[in-house]
Design an enzyme around this catalytic site. Structure first.
Site, PDB file in Angstrom:
ATOM      1  N   ARG A  83       0.864  -1.380   0.054  1.00 54.70           N
ATOM      2  CA  ARG A  83      -0.155   0.062  -0.117  1.00 54.70           C
ATOM      3  C   ARG A  83       0.952   1.212  -0.128  1.00 54.70           C
ATOM      4  O   ARG A  83       1.861   1.354   0.627  1.00 54.70           O
ATOM      5  CB  ARG A  83      -0.766  -0.088   1.174  1.00 54.70           C
ATOM      6  CG  ARG A  83      -2.170  -1.018   0.931  1.00 54.70           C
ATOM      7  CD  ARG A  83      -3.176  -0.731   2.066  1.00 54.70           C
ATOM      8  NE  ARG A  83      -4.020   0.358   1.926  1.00 54.70           N
ATOM      9  CZ  ARG A  83      -4.869   1.035   2.732  1.00 54.70           C
ATOM     10  NH1 ARG A  83      -5.061   0.496   4.007  1.00 54.70           N
ATOM     11  NH2 ARG A  83      -5.736   1.808   2.225  1.00 54.70           N
ATOM     12  N   ASP A 224      -1.677   9.165   7.900  1.00 53.17           N
ATOM     13  CA  ASP A 224      -0.882   8.286   7.245  1.00 53.17           C
ATOM     14  C   ASP A 224       0.277   8.759   6.696  1.00 53.17           C
ATOM     15  O   ASP A 224       1.304   7.793   6.538  1.00 53.17           O
ATOM     16  CB  ASP A 224      -1.748   7.581   5.756  1.00 53.17           C
ATOM     17  CG  ASP A 224      -3.003   6.841   6.379  1.00 53.17           C
ATOM     18  OD1 ASP A 224      -3.864   7.495   6.773  1.00 53.17           O
ATOM     19  OD2 ASP A 224      -2.594   5.701   6.502  1.00 53.17           O
ATOM     20  N   ASN A 234      -4.508  11.814   4.823  1.00 51.48           N
ATOM     21  CA  ASN A 234      -5.382  10.791   5.938  1.00 51.48           C
ATOM     22  C   ASN A 234      -6.240  10.500   5.070  1.00 51.48           C
ATOM     23  O   ASN A 234      -6.530  10.693   3.901  1.00 51.48           O
ATOM     24  CB  ASN A 234      -5.446  11.579   7.225  1.00 51.48           C
ATOM     25  CG  ASN A 234      -6.208  10.796   8.252  1.00 51.48           C
ATOM     26  OD1 ASN A 234      -5.512   9.640   8.461  1.00 51.48           O
ATOM     27  ND2 ASN A 234      -7.480  10.919   8.797  1.00 51.48           N
ATOM     28  N   LYS A 235      -7.462   9.576   5.654  1.00 54.23           N
ATOM     29  CA  LYS A 235      -8.414   8.958   5.079  1.00 54.23           C
ATOM     30  C   LYS A 235      -9.098   9.983   3.984  1.00 54.23           C
ATOM     31  O   LYS A 235      -9.662  11.205   4.786  1.00 54.23           O
ATOM     32  CB  LYS A 235      -9.238   8.345   5.982  1.00 54.23           C
ATOM     33  CG  LYS A 235     -10.427   7.631   5.626  1.00 54.23           C
ATOM     34  CD  LYS A 235     -10.352   6.727   4.589  1.00 54.23           C
ATOM     35  CE  LYS A 235      -9.298   5.636   4.642  1.00 54.23           C
ATOM     36  NZ  LYS A 235      -8.708   4.863   3.375  1.00 54.23           N
TER      37      LYS A 235
HETATM   38  O1  MRU Z   1      -7.472   2.808   4.573  1.00 58.02           O
HETATM   39  P1  MRU Z   1      -7.074   2.664   6.040  1.00 58.02           P
HETATM   40  O2  MRU Z   1      -8.296   2.028   6.728  1.00 58.02           O
HETATM   41  O3  MRU Z   1      -5.817   1.969   6.292  1.00 58.02           O
HETATM   42  O4  MRU Z   1      -6.759   4.255   6.448  1.00 58.02           O
HETATM   43  C1  MRU Z   1      -6.635   4.603   7.778  1.00 58.02           C
HETATM   44  C2  MRU Z   1      -6.550   5.978   8.044  1.00 58.02           C
HETATM   45  O5  MRU Z   1      -6.827   6.815   7.221  1.00 58.02           O
HETATM   46  C3  MRU Z   1      -6.110   6.162   9.612  1.00 58.02           C
HETATM   47  O6  MRU Z   1      -6.831   7.721   9.686  1.00 58.02           O
HETATM   48  C4  MRU Z   1      -4.637   6.513   9.555  1.00 58.02           C
HETATM   49  O7  MRU Z   1      -4.214   5.478   9.129  1.00 58.02           O
HETATM   50  C5  MRU Z   1      -4.351   6.995  10.950  1.00 58.02           C
HETATM   51  S1  MRU Z   1      -4.678   5.540  11.863  1.00 58.02           S
HETATM   52  C6  MRU Z   1      -3.610   5.672  13.313  1.00 58.02           C
END
Ligand code: MRU
Length: 337
Positions: A83, A224, A234-235
């Site tokens: 990823r 992230d 971030n998400k």
């Molecule tokens: O696609 P994901 O579920 O891996 O995305 C996760 C996120 O965006 C979280 O907000 C991020 O990893 C921070 S978690 C501690």
């Protein structure tokens, strides 16, 4: 205060057990990973997700490669490619290689376990720093899942919320559902329920209106990858929340370990953004909801510019109004500001 024992990863001596987060909260199923190929699959398919948890899975993947006598250089590249956005994956795999090169397999396993334990501890430190920013009786908003499931334990943004709840400060959490994978509706809601933390789910499209009508004091999210100037990936949906928060006078907090800061990237424009298959939008689970021929654009992260972030919380403390100069003080080898 004890660190929660909930963890998405368990080292079983000769294999890694991964809690399949795609099935939560309906079912708790553990996937057995015996090789790097298995670990790459659970990361790419999002059985394990959340930036620090992905990094730890990568670290255990390297331990599995060492146990099997694999070519470590080749396996590290396979893991890092699973990823692209979360920097923890590359960071953890690199840390394993730097620390354990030349060691027997037991050394690789031991360091992966150490990283796992350290992640939970530093989450707790971040949570304590972040919770100090909250007023008493506060309502907060969060997005995606940033809890124990996304990390080595305890959580980043959700860790702040946990500490605030234990301190009796928290009135309510507004948790965004987080389409299309519903990390908020499935995972954050599940974690909050286990700790009896009051919450309400909010549809992604209702988040700005919820800010206006319900007046949370803070939006609190994880990260992230953070560029050297503080721009934060971030998400998907985080950027919209930050724009709405600034327009409505709601404060915006990012909670992430220092390892999330990628000092090699000048700004958010340099952060690779993962795009996933359109079918994740055109279907709900197995059920098709869009016309058969519908095309979709499915970026799963976005970038919030640093100037929309009021506080960046790391294990080193709080940085208000983060920028390149302030982040430089957090770079490896520098003393925190
Ligand atoms: O696609 P994901 O579920 O891996 O995305 C996760 C996120 O965006 C979280 O907000 C991020 O990893 C921070 S978690 C501690």
């Amino acid at each position: 205060m004890a660190v929660t024992l909930l963890t998405p990863l368990r080292w079983m001596g000769d294999h890694l057990a991964v809690l399949d987060q795609r099935l939560l909260p309906a079912e708790q199923h553990w996937i057995r990973c015996e090789s790097v190929a298995d670990v790459v699959q659970v990361i790419a398919d999002m059985a394990v997700r959340g930036a620090p948890a992905i990094g730890l899975a990568g670290a255990y993947g390297m331990a599995l490669a060492a146990l099997r006598g694999d070519d470590m250089g080749e396996q590290s590249q396979r893991l890092v490619a699973a990823r692209p956005t979360a920097v923890h994956l590359a960071w953890a795999v690199k840390a394993m290689c730097e620390r354990c090169a030349g060691q027997a397999a037991a050394g690789w396993v031991q360091y992966a376990e150490q990283m796992h334990a350290e992640d939970a501890q530093l989450n707790f430190a971040m949570a304590s720093h972040g919770a100090q920013l909250l007023s008493s009786g506060v309502r907060v908003m969060t997005h995606c899942n940033t809890g124990a499931l996304a990390t080595g334990g305890w959580g980043t943004a959700l860790g702040v919320i946990r500490v605030a709840h234990k301190a009796g400060k928290l009135q309510e959490v507004l948790a965004g559902e987080t389409r299309p994978w519903l990390q908020g509706a499935r995972l954050t809601a599940w974690e909050l329920e286990q700790e009896k933390i009051p919450y309400r789910l909010v549809a992604d499209g209702a988040m700005a209106w919820a800010m206006r009508e319900l007046r949370p004091e803070w939006v609190i999210v994880g990260a992230d990858r953070i560029a050297a100037n503080g721009d934060t990936a971030n998400k998907i949906g985080t950027f919209s929340l930050a724009v709405a928060a600034r327009a409505l006078g709601v404060k915006f907090m990012v909670v992430a370990p220092k390892a999330t800061i990628d000092f090699e990237l000048h700004s958010g424009a340099d952060i690779p953004i993962e795009e996933r298959p359109g079918v994740e939008l055109t279907r709900l689970g197995a059920q098709r909801v869009a016309p058969e021929a519908a095309q979709a654009w499915n970026p799963v992260f976005d970038v919030t510019p640093a100037n929309l972030i009021d506080a960046l919380v790391t294990e080193a403390g709080v940085v208000m109004q983060p920028d390149a100069q302030k982040l430089q003080a957090l770079s490896p080898g520098m003393q925190p500001a």
